[in-house]
Design a protein around this motif. Structure first.
Motif, mmCIF file in Angstrom:
data_model
loop_
_atom_site.group_PDB
_atom_site.id
_atom_site.type_symbol
_atom_site.label_atom_id
_atom_site.label_comp_id
_atom_site.label_asym_id
_atom_site.label_seq_id
_atom_site.Cartn_x
_atom_site.Cartn_y
_atom_site.Cartn_z
ATOM 1 N N GLY A 31 -3.211 0.204 -3.345
ATOM 2 C CA GLY A 31 -2.467 -1.000 -3.008
ATOM 3 C C GLY A 31 -2.246 -1.849 -4.249
ATOM 4 O O GLY A 31 -3.002 -1.764 -5.223
ATOM 5 N N THR A 37 0.855 -1.184 0.000
ATOM 6 C CA THR A 37 0.000 0.000 0.000
ATOM 7 C C THR A 37 0.891 1.235 0.000
ATOM 8 O O THR A 37 1.804 1.349 0.822
ATOM 9 C CB THR A 37 -0.916 0.033 1.236
ATOM 10 O OG1 THR A 37 -1.734 -1.141 1.233
ATOM 11 C CG2 THR A 37 -1.819 1.263 1.214
ATOM 12 N N ALA A 54 -7.351 2.004 -1.450
ATOM 13 C CA ALA A 54 -6.966 2.049 -0.038
ATOM 14 C C ALA A 54 -8.061 2.660 0.817
ATOM 15 O O ALA A 54 -7.960 2.659 2.050
ATOM 16 C CB ALA A 54 -5.677 2.849 0.124
#
Length: 197
Positions: free
Chosen positions: A131, A117, A170
């Motif tokens: 990510g 990430t 994310a």
């Protein structure tokens, strides 16, 4: 039945990573493309509720490692299965719904999976942005099936397994279903490993 060449596109998938309240993680979702020529992927408008082909992973416990602006998720070796849903019933509000129907194949990841990430600076603080991960998985079981007017067997198409490249948001989906505290959407594309020799 056409066998894919090594490194030829095997599938496109859309799904979500789910983290349960006890920390166990798993991913569930559906396929936008599989190597079955002429086979309908959806019963209606494309999306999880109309998908004939779905996948579900066995839950696993992951570890985390920080490296500056990178957060690494370490997923252990594990399994996931593909399902044919002749009557689509998948729903991201009910992850178990993707593990219904006929199990047509099972894969086992062959090594640790490192998901990365990337954090970006927002108002002088780091916040997760996107990510990514990549893994290889061997085909450990495949069951022939009849669908769309023809007989199919994933093992005949892709050989020993796949290597998948994934990208995940994310930003969590809210609210998560009961029993889960984090849900992240992702997409993945896989290439065939082909056959040895």
């Amino acid at each position: 039945m056409v066998a894919l060449l090594p490194a030829e596109l095997a599938w496109y998938a859309a799904g979500r990573f789910y983290r349960a309240s006890d920390g166990a993680q798993a991913d569930y979702g559906y396929f936008l493309h599989l190597p079955f020529p002429g086979v309908p992927m959806f019963d209606g408008r494309p999306g999880e509720r109309a998908a004939h082909f779905t996948f579900a992973a066995k839950p696993f416990m992951a570890q985390e490692v920080d490296n500056g602006a990178l957060s690494l998720g370490l997923d252990p070796v594990g399994e996931f299965s593909l399902y044919l849903q002749r009557r689509p019933a998948g729903s991201f509000d009910d992850p178990a719904s993707f593990a219904q129907g006929e199990c047509i194949a099972t894969f086992r990841r062959i090594s640790l999976v490192v998901g990365t990430t990337i954090d970006v600076s927002v108002d002088a603080t780091l916040a997760p942005a996107i990510g990514a991960n990549v893994f290889s998985a061997l085909l450990v079981a495949s069951s022939p099936f009849e669908f769309g007017g023809a007989r199919h067997d994933l093992e005949r198409h892709i050989g020993h397994g796949v290597t998948q490249f994934g990208a995940a948001a994310a930003t969590p989906v809210t609210p998560p279903p009961p029993g889960y505290d984090i849900v992240l959407p992702f997409t993945g594309s896989a290439i065939a490993l082909g056959r040895a020799g």
